[in-house]
Design an enzyme around this catalytic site. Structure first.
Site: not given
Ligand code: TRH
Length: 364
Positions: A12, A269, A265, A249, A190, A14-15, A267
Site C-alpha cells: 500500500n 488518508s 483506509r 496528495q 481494501y 501509507g508508509d 492511516e
Molecule cells: O495505502 P494505505 O492502505 O497505507 C497503509 C497504512 O499506512 C497502514 O498504516 C500501513 O500499515 C499499511 O499501509 C502498510 O493507506 P493510507 O495510510 O491512507 O496511505 C495512502 C496514501 O496515498 C495517502 O498518503 C494518500 C495517498 N493517495 C494519494 O495521494 N492519491 C491517491 O489517488 C490515493 C489512492 C492515495
C-alpha cells in the site's frame, strides 16, 4: 536542522505517504530533508511536483554506504527518523556512532489505543550493533494530549478556505461530469466484504449519488462487487460509479474536501479525512490477529463517535460477524455534525511536526 528519514514501503501507500508528508512539512519550515526509501515509485503520482528542501534517495545498499563512509563531506543528519520501525542499515548506524550522535527517532504507526500515550516519548537503549549504547526515542502519533499528535501542515486551513470545489470537480478527469444535485462519496478501501451491500444501498437511495473510486485496490474491489451484484461497472439506479486516476496528495485532499462522505483506509488518508471535516468511514488495514478490531473500537470511543456511525464502522470492517455483509443506513446529517466537531477538537491540538521539533530540541 538536517534530517535523514528512512522509509520501507511494506505494501500500500501509507508508509511513503506519511514519510513524504512529514518530509515536505519539515522542508517548508526551513529544514533540509534526505528521504531514503526502498521504493519511491508512488511519488510519481503522489507528489509529482516534489518539494524544495527534500531530496529522495534510494535505500542505501552496502556499496552506497561504503562510498558515504569514505566521503569526508557526507554527514549524518542532526535527526534520523526510522519510520514504522524499518530498521536502519547497520553501516548507517556505524556512521551515526561517529561524531555527534544524531537524535534517533522511531516514528510509530497511528492508533487511538491507550498504550500510545504510555509509550510516547520513551527512550529505548540500542542493545546491539554499531550504535550500541545509543538511545532511540519512540514517537507515537495520536489523537489526544500526551501523544505526538497528527500531521497537519501550517497552511492547511488557508488552503481549505481558498479551495474552489466547483471548478476542481469540473476539471476532474472522469467518465461523466458531476451534476450539482448528486451526493458525492469517495471510496478508498481494501476489499471490504460489505462493499456489495454498500453499492446496492447507494443504488436504491432517494438521492442521485456519485461514487468516486480511488485507483488501485478500491477500483479492483468495485469491479468485483458490481460483477457479484450483476450491476454494470458504471452503477445502477441512483448510483453512478466513476473511477479516478491516481491523484497527487494535494488533489486527494481536494477530493476529500469535495465529497459529502469519505471512505478512507490505513492511516494517512484517515487523518486527511478528519481535516476535511466531512463524514468519514475508516477501513482499517486488516491484521491476521484481528488487532485492528481493538484499534477500531479505541478510535470510535476516543473520538466519541455517534452510535450509528460506530455500528457502520463495525459492519464495514467486518467486526462481530464478518460474514454479515449488511450495512446500517447512513445518517449523514448527524455524522457531519460529529465530523465538524471532531475537526475543531483535533485542530486545537499541536500538530505532529511542531511536537517533533520541540521534542528533538530537548534531546539535542
Ligand atoms: O495505502 P494505505 O492502505 O497505507 C497503509 C497504512 O499506512 C497502514 O498504516 C500501513 O500499515 C499499511 O499501509 C502498510 O493507506 P493510507 O495510510 O491512507 O496511505 C495512502 C496514501 O496515498 C495517502 O498518503 C494518500 C495517498 N493517495 C494519494 O495521494 N492519491 C491517491 O489517488 C490515493 C489512492 C492515495
Amino acid at each position: 536542522m538536517r534530517w535523514d528519514i528512512f522509509c520501507r514501503v511494506i505494501d500500500n501507500h501509507g508508509d511513503l505517504g506519511v514519510c513524504w508528508r512529514l518530509s515536505a512539512d519539515l522542508a517548508q519550515r526551513g529544514h533540509t530533508v534526505r528521504l531514503w526509501v526502498d521504493d519511491a515509485s508512488a511519488l510519481a503520482w503522489m507528489a509529482p511536483q516534489g518539494c524544495t528542501g527534500v531530496s529522495v534517495h534510494a535505500w542505501p545498499n552496502d556499496e552506497t554506504l561504503q562510498v558515504l563512509a569514505q566521503d569526508k563531506t557526507f554527514e549524518v543528519g542532526d535527526v534520523v527518523v526510522e519510520a514504522f520501525g524499518c530498521e536502519l542499515p547497520e553501516t548507517f548506524q556505524a556512521l551515526m556512532a561517529q561524531g555527534t550522535p544524531p537524535v534517533w527517532i522511531n516514528l510509530e504507526y497511528l492508533s487511538a489505543e491507550d498504550y500510545v500515550a504510555r509509550s510516547h516519548g520513551l527512550a529505548s537503549p540500542v542493545m546491539s550493533g554499531p550504535a550500541r549504547g545509543a538511545s532511540k526515542w519512540f514517537f507515537f502519533p495520536g489523537f489526544t494530549a500526551g501523544t505526538g499528535g497528527l500531521l497537519r501542515e501550517p497552511h492547511l486551513s488557508a488552503r481549505q478556505a481558498a479551495f474552489d470545489r466547483a471548478s476542481w470537480l469540473n476539471a476532474l478527469p472522469i467518465d461523466k461530469a458531476i451534476d450539482a444535485n448528486e451526493r458525492l462519496i469517495s471510496l478508498f478501501c481494501y476489499e471490504p466484504t460489505a462493499l456489495p451491500a454498500l453499492l446496492s444501498q447507494l443504488s436504491q437511495t432517494d438521492q442521485p449519488t456519485r461514487l468516486l473510486v480511488a485507483q488501485g485496490r478500491p477500483k479492483t474491489a468495485v469491479v468485483a462487487a458490481t460483477q457479484a451484484l450483476n450491476m454494470s461497472s458504471h452503477g445502477a439506479g441512483q448510483l453512478h460509479i466513476s473511477a479516478l486516476p491516481y491523484l497527487s496528495q494535494i488533489d486527494f485532499d481536494h477530493l476529500l474536501w469535495s465529497c459529502d462522505l469519505n471512505f478512507v483506509r490505513g492511516e494517512d488518508s484517515l487523518v486527511r479525512a478528519l481535516w476535511a471535516g466531512q463524514p468519514l468511514v475508516w477501513h482499517l488495514y486488516p491484521q491476521d490477529d484481528l488487532a485492528h478490531h481493538d484499534k477500531l473500537i479505541a478510535f470510535c470511543q476516543a473520538l466519541h463517535m455517534p452510535e450509528d456511525l460506530m455500528a457502520f464502522h463495525l459492519a464495514w470492517n467486518g467486526v462481530q460477524n464478518p460474514s454479515n455483509s449488511e450495512l446500517p443506513r447512513m445518517a449523514l446529517d448527524t455524522w457531519r455534525v460529529w465530523a465538524q466537531r471532531t475537526q475543531q477538537l483535533l485542530q486545537a491540538q499541536t500538530d505532529l511536526t511542531s511536537q517533533l521539533l520541540s521534542f528533538v530540541a530537548q534531546k539535542r
